[in-house]
Each structure stands twice: as C-alpha cells, then as structure tokens.
Design a protein around this motif. Structure first.
Motif, PDB file in Angstrom:
ATOM      1  N   LEU A 222       0.928  -1.268   0.000  1.00  0.00           N
ATOM      2  CA  LEU A 222      -0.047  -0.137   0.017  1.00  0.00           C
ATOM      3  C   LEU A 222       0.740   1.234  -0.033  1.00  0.00           C
ATOM      4  O   LEU A 222       0.840   2.015   0.844  1.00  0.00           O
ATOM      5  N   SER A 223       1.738   1.256  -1.090  1.00  0.00           N
ATOM      6  CA  SER A 223       2.663   2.432  -1.129  1.00  0.00           C
ATOM      7  C   SER A 223       1.906   3.920  -1.291  1.00  0.00           C
ATOM      8  O   SER A 223       2.657   4.950  -0.922  1.00  0.00           O
ATOM      9  N   LYS A 224       0.905   3.967  -1.788  1.00  0.00           N
ATOM     10  CA  LYS A 224       0.150   5.064  -2.135  1.00  0.00           C
ATOM     11  C   LYS A 224      -0.992   5.666  -1.016  1.00  0.00           C
ATOM     12  O   LYS A 224      -1.717   6.614  -1.017  1.00  0.00           O
ATOM     13  N   LEU A 225      -0.927   4.952   0.208  1.00  0.00           N
ATOM     14  CA  LEU A 225      -1.943   5.231   1.298  1.00  0.00           C
ATOM     15  C   LEU A 225      -1.366   6.595   2.019  1.00  0.00           C
ATOM     16  O   LEU A 225      -0.369   6.739   2.211  1.00  0.00           O
ATOM     17  N   ARG A 226      -2.492   7.445   2.046  1.00  0.00           N
ATOM     18  CA  ARG A 226      -2.277   8.599   2.785  1.00  0.00           C
ATOM     19  C   ARG A 226      -3.017   8.743   3.926  1.00  0.00           C
ATOM     20  O   ARG A 226      -2.639   9.346   4.880  1.00  0.00           O
ATOM     21  N   HIS A 227      -4.233   7.915   4.129  1.00  0.00           N
ATOM     22  CA  HIS A 227      -4.998   8.174   5.298  1.00  0.00           C
ATOM     23  C   HIS A 227      -5.238   6.797   5.939  1.00  0.00           C
ATOM     24  O   HIS A 227      -5.909   5.971   5.257  1.00  0.00           O
TER      25      HIS A 227
END
Length: 733
Positions: A440-445
């Motif tokens: 999940l390298s794009k997870l922000r929240h």
C-alpha cells in the motif's frame, strides 16, 4: 479579460477614477462584492454616455465624468454579492441598479447570490431582464425571495428562452413559487442546469416542476435536494426528465422518500439511460423501494456514482441493490453507509463486487458486517484493484475479520484512504494489518481509532508499515496503547517522514511514552497536528515532548488537554515558543543581512496557532509564564486554558490586557487568549471550539505545491478528518 474590484471598499468617485485607467474595450467581465454604490450609479450614466453627452451628468447630487466608461456597455459577466456587508439593498438603490442593468444587452452571466434582495428586489430585476436578451446564466441563491419573488420570476422567465443556467438555492420558494417557476422553465429550451435545493418544495411543487421540465430536453444537471418532496414528487420529476437526452446528474437527497412499492419507478428509470450521478441519500428508502430501484439500474449503463447512504435498507434491499449494481460496468463510486444491511445482503454484495472492476470509492460504514461477513468480503475486495477509498468503520469487525480482510487488502495497490475506526480490532488484528500493508505504497490516510489495540499488536515487524512512505494522516486515538506499546509504535512513526497529522489521544501513554514520542516526532518536519490528549502526561512528559517540537516549524495545532500538566509544564512550553522564535529570527538574519528583516520575521516566526491546555493543573503562576512569551512576541497564538486552577490575573497582565483590547482587530486571538484563560473554572462546561482554526485544506493531497508526491494525482484526494481534533468528555481530574 476579467476586472475584479472586490478587494476594497471603494467609493463612487474612486471606482470611476479606477475605471479610467482601463483600456476601453479590454475588460469584458467585472466582479464587485463589497461596496455596491459605485456600480449602482455608474451603470445608469452609461446610457447618457452612449447618447454622446460630452458633459458631466448630475444624478442625485453625484457628479461624475464618463469619458472612458463606454466599455462597461460590453460587460459579459457581472458578479455582485452583498454578503460581505451583511446588509440588504436599499429599494431605491436597487431600482436604479436594475435600470442600469437593462442596457447591458450583451450580458451573459449575472450573479446576485447572497445579496438579500428579497421579493421586492426581484420585482425590479424582472423588469430589467426583459431587455437582457443575451443572458445565459443567473444565480440568485441565498436571497430569501420567497413565494412572492418566485411568482414574479416565473413571469419574467417566460421571455428568457435562451437561459442555460438557473440557480435559486436557499430561497424558501415553496410549492406556490415552484408552480409559478415551472411556467417559465417550460419556455427555457436551452436550459442545461437547474438548481432549486433548500426551498421547502413539496410534492405539489415537484409535480409542477416535472411538467415544466418536459420541454427542457437539453438539461444535464438537476439539483432539487434538501426539500420536502416525497415518493409522488420524485416520480413526477423523473417523468419530467424522460425526454432529457443528456441528463447526467440527478440529486434527490434529503427528501421524504418512504419505503413503499412503486411499480411506476422502473418505467420512468428506463428512459434515463444517460444518467451518471444519482444521489438518493438521507431518505427512508427500505427494502421495497430498493427492489424497485434495482430493477431500473439495468437501464442505466452510464451510471458512475450511486449514493444510497443514510437510508434503512436491510438484507432484502441489500440483496436487490447488489443485483442491480452488478450490471453497472462503469460504476466508480458506491455509498451504502448508514444502512441495515445484514448477512444475506452482504453475501450478495460480495458477488456483485467481483464484477465492479472500475470501482474507486466504496463506503460501507455503519452497517453490521462483523467477522463472518468480513471473511466473505475478502473474496470481493481482492478484485477491486482500482479501489482508492475504502471505509469499513462502525462494523463490529474484530481480529478474525480483519485477518481475512488483510489478504485482500494487500492487493489494493492504489488505495489511499482506509478507515477501520470504531470496530473491535485488537492486538492480533493490528499485527496482521501491519504485515499486509507492504504493497500500500500510495496510502495517505489510515484511521484505526476507537478499537482495542494495546501493546502486542504493535510488536510486529514494521516492514509493511515502513512502506507507507506517503502516509500523511495517522489516527490511533481511543485505544489502549500504554508506555510499552508506544516504544514499538515509534518504529511505525519514525519512518513516516511525510506525516502531517498524528492523533494518539485517549490512550495510556504516560510520561515514559511521552519521552519516546518526543524523540520520534522531531524527525517529522512536516507535522502540523499533534494530539496527545487524555494520556496521563505530567510536567515531566511535557519536557520530553517540547524537545521534540523544537524544530517542527510547520506545527500549528497541539492538543495536550485532559492531562496532569502543571505550572512547570506551562513554563516549559513558554520557553519552547520563545526559543523557536529566536531560532527563526537568527535563521532569517543569517540569510538576509542587507535589509531590515523585522517585517519578514513577523510573518515567518513560530507557526503554532492553537495550543490546548484545558483540563490540566495550571495555576496563576503558569499563566504568567505563558503570558510573558505570548504578549512580548505578539504571536497570533490561541491558548485554551479552560478548566484549570486560574483565579487571579496579575496587575502586569491586566495593564497589558487593556492595551491589547484596543487592538483587538489586529490581534483577535491574543485577546481571546486572555478572555478565556482568566475565566473561572467551576463545574464542567462544554468546551467552545468556535475559535479553533481549521486545517482540513492543509492536509489535502494538493495542499502544498512543494510536495513531490504523486503530483499527477493530487487533485482527487482529501484528508477527510475532523480538524478540531478534540472532543467534549465528562471525565475530570
């Protein structure tokens, strides 16, 4: 080009002098949102200028020169708003203004929203609109025109056959007003957008509008949300939309749609083949109505956004909806939150998810998924490879359920927002989650608040967590993390260098945990929001946290409420603020030694804007320490000292208070600081959050142009958290 004069309170003569500097024929648009007097008088004068009157014109004892104002005759866009002044138009003034409007024959768009013109102003405006044959768009929202004003507009609109955009939100036009408007709408053959939300329209008004819309075949967008329309009115509106070949957006949320069987619904939905957005949230749609809706979905092949949240859909309705949505190959947004979907409905939804290859946003919060359904949900989630937003909060998912979900979640490589708050996730579930987030390298929240995570769950390998390099929002509040858990939690946080929001309030961190937190946050140079409330932190812990905050120049919000902080802690925080100020001054002076740096320093010093120290043990002595720094440096810092042991205000502070009250406009937060810090704290009082600054926009994906993180995808992300960061609780020390 566009002329904007909304930033200043300009007089009539000042407006004229300003316009003289503009090249004739260059400005096609004008925006005025403060003082309307100049435009009210200038526009009528143009009529005389066009008749080649070479001399000054005297009107109502106001003499002006119009040698270069002829270009106003060519205005195409006029935006005027009175909301800044918070007052109503003078009837005579608005009458003169409308007379001037009547000569702007090339005007395309008129925005008079938030102008409080009322039904009397509408009368003058409708007379002017008769001559405005080129008008394409009108925005009269938030004007309180009522039913009388709507009736007048209905007659005026009969001659405006070229109108394309009409917005009349928040005007309380009622059924009678909707009836009169429908006669005008029926003549608008070119209309493509209609917005009538928040107008107290009922079924009768909706029926009239439905008849009027039958001839508006070019309409693409209809918003009649937040009204009192029921099932009959909804069908009338849909029947009116049958001939709309390009209808793409239909907003019917916040109605009074009841759960009844409707055989006619499928018939009217069959012809809405171009619809892309359908919002039926905040109604009372149940299993019967959901079944009718489902049968109509098969004809809506273009539907990409479906919102059925905040209804009463149960198992049978959930099963029916699932059968319908699986035919929507282009569906990208599905909201079924706040419903009553049970085991049967969830099982059927899982089968439908396997066919929703383009789904990007799914909200299933506030249902009853539980562990058993979460296990089945895995089979559908792992197919959603394009999913970016997933909300499973308030679903009673425990360790067993989250362990099954993790196997599917690890395949969601585009996921950015993941909410698992208000469940029953414990140590085992947290451990499994931390191991499966490696992709999940794009997870922000990430929101794991309101669970039962203690310590063991945080003692897993951090390889999966470290891969979350772009994470900006982490919420672990309302768990049971203690000192030993924080030690391992630091392994999570220290590698997440892009974090901007951290909330570990309502845990059991204590002073030892505070020491660890202080050592970790000093590397988070982009941190803006830190919440450590309800953690049994004393002055010793504050000392450790302050050391970690010294270099956090972007930090704006710190919540240390409901702890055991005393005067020594207040003094430590005072020194922190003072040292940060001095460091910033030295830094700026080292870079700029050729000019006076003081103006720059005032704009660039300590970024902290809100410090919550309420419900602690600070006395008058601690207040003096804080006041000395805040007052001397003149910082725009709000300090909340509610419910402490403050009783008396020293003379030194009182003298400064009188002087600063006079400059309240320049330093409102400083004055507010004194008013609240010196209040008597007897009994429990609900905290006032009205002055808390909002930083929601700061945590959006595109809030900083300097961040080089997925710059091509910034625009579609928001943080989605409550910026206040605090809650009203009943506990007292």
């Amino acid at each position: 080009m566009y002329a904007d004069f909304s930033a200043t309170d300009i007089t009539c003569s000042g407006m004229i002098e300003l316009l003289k500097t503009v090249e004739v024929g260059q400005q096609k648009n004008i925006n005025v949102s403060t003082n309307l007097t100049p435009l009210v008088y200038i526009i009528p004068y143009i009529k005389y200028q066009l008749l080649d009157y070479p001399h000054d014109i005297n009107l109502d004892e106001d003499t002006v020169t119009l040698d270069r104002l002829v270009f106003l005759y060519e205005i195409e866009t006029l935006c005027i708003k009175m909301s800044v002044n918070n007052k109503k138009w003078d009837e005579r003034e608005f009458g003169n203004f409308c007379k001037g409007l009547s000569i702007l024959t090339v005007l395309n768009y008129l925005d008079l929203s938030h102008s409080n013109i009322g039904h009397i102003g509408v009368k003058h405006l409708s007379e002017a609109m008769v001559k405005m044959t080129q008008l394409r768009g009108i925005d009269l929202s938030h004007n309180d025109i009522g039913e009388p004003g709507a009736q007048i507009l209905g007659k005026g609109f009969e001659n405006m056959t070229m109108l394309e955009y009409l917005k009349l939100d928040h005007n309380n036009i009622g059924n009678a007003g909707a009836h009169m408007l429908s006669t005008g709408i029926a003549k608008m053959k070119q209309l493509w957008s209609l917005s009538l939300s928040h107008n107290n329209i009922g079924d009768f008004g909706a029926e009239c509008l439905g008849h009027g819309l039958k001839t508006a075949t070019r309409v693409e967008h209809i918003d009649i949300s937040h009204n009192s329309i029921g099932n009959i009115g909804v069908e009338c509106i849909m029947e009116g939309a049958e001939n709309m070949k390009w209808l793409s957006h239909l907003d019917l949320c916040h109605y009074n749609i009841k759960d009844v069987d409707s055989h006619n619904l499928q018939t009217v939905m069959e012809k809405m083949t171009t619809l892309r957005v359908l919002d039926l949230s905040h109604n009372e749609i149940g299993d019967l109505y959901a079944e009718c809706l489902s049968s109509g979905f098969q004809f809506m092949g273009q539907l990409s956004d479906l919102n059925l949240g905040h209804n009463i859909i149960g198992d049978i309705g959930g099963e029916s909806i699932s059968e319908g949505v699986e035919t929507l190959a282009l569906l990208g947004n599905l909201n079924l939150s706040f419903n009553r979907i049970g085991h049967v409905g969830a099982e059927r939804l899982i089968k439908a998810l396997k066919k929703m290859n383009w789904l990007r946003h799914m909200d299933l919060s506030h249902n009853n998924i539980g562990d058993m359904k979460a296990e089945s949900l895995l089979q559908g989630v792992e197919e959603l490879t394009w999913l970016q937003y997933l909300n499973l909060s308030h679903n009673k998912i425990g360790d067993e359920g989250i362990c099954f979900l993790c196997h599917g979640i690890q395949k969601l490589t585009l996921l950015r927002h993941f909410d698992l708050s208000n469940n029953k996730i414990g140590d085992v579930g947290a451990e499994s989650l931390s191991k499966k987030m490696e992709n999940l390298s794009k997870l922000r929240h990430l929101d794991l608040s309101h669970n039962v995570i203690c310590n063991i769950g945080l003692k897993s390998e951090t390889k999966g967590v470290v891969s979350l390099r772009k994470l900006r929002h982490l919420d672990l509040s309302y768990n049971e993390i203690s000192d030993s858990g924080v030690e391992t939690l630091s392994a999570w946080i220290e590698k997440l260098v892009h974090l901007r929001y951290i909330n570990i309030g309502h845990n059991k961190i204590g002073d030892f945990g505070s020491k660890i937190v202080g050592g970790v946050i000093q590397n988070l140079t982009r941190l803006r929001h830190l919440d450590l409330s309800y953690n049994n932190i004393s002055d010793v812990g504050v000392d450790s946290i302050s050391k970690g905050m010294e270099l956090l120049s972007q930090l704006k919000y710190v919540d240390l409420s409901y702890n055991r902080i005393g005067d020594n802690g207040a003094e430590t925080l005072s020194k922190l603020i003072e040292n940060a100020h001095q460091i910033r001054v030295r830094e700026l002076r080292s870079r700029e030694d050729t000019f006076d740096i003081s103006p720059v320093v005032k704009a660039k010093v300590m970024q902290l804007e809100y410090l919550d120290l309420s419900y602690n043990c600070i006395t008058d002595h601690g207040v003096v320490s804080l006041s000395r720094i805040v007052g001397t440096l003149k910082l725009s810092l709000f300090v909340d000292l509610n419910h402490n042991n403050v009783h008396n205000m020293p003379d030194y502070i009182g003298a400064r208070q009188e002087r600063d009250m006079a400059g309240a406009a320049a330093h409102p937060t400083y004055v507010e600081y004194w008013q609240r810090s010196m209040s008597k704290h007897i009994g429990e009082v609900k905290s006032d959050q009205s002055s808390v600054p909002s930083y929601e926009s700061d945590f959006s994906a595109g809030s900083e142009s300097s961040d080089a993180i997925d710059s091509d995808q910034r625009s579609g992300e928001s943080s989605g958290y409550d910026s206040s960061g605090s809650s009203v609780c009943s506990a007292e020390w």
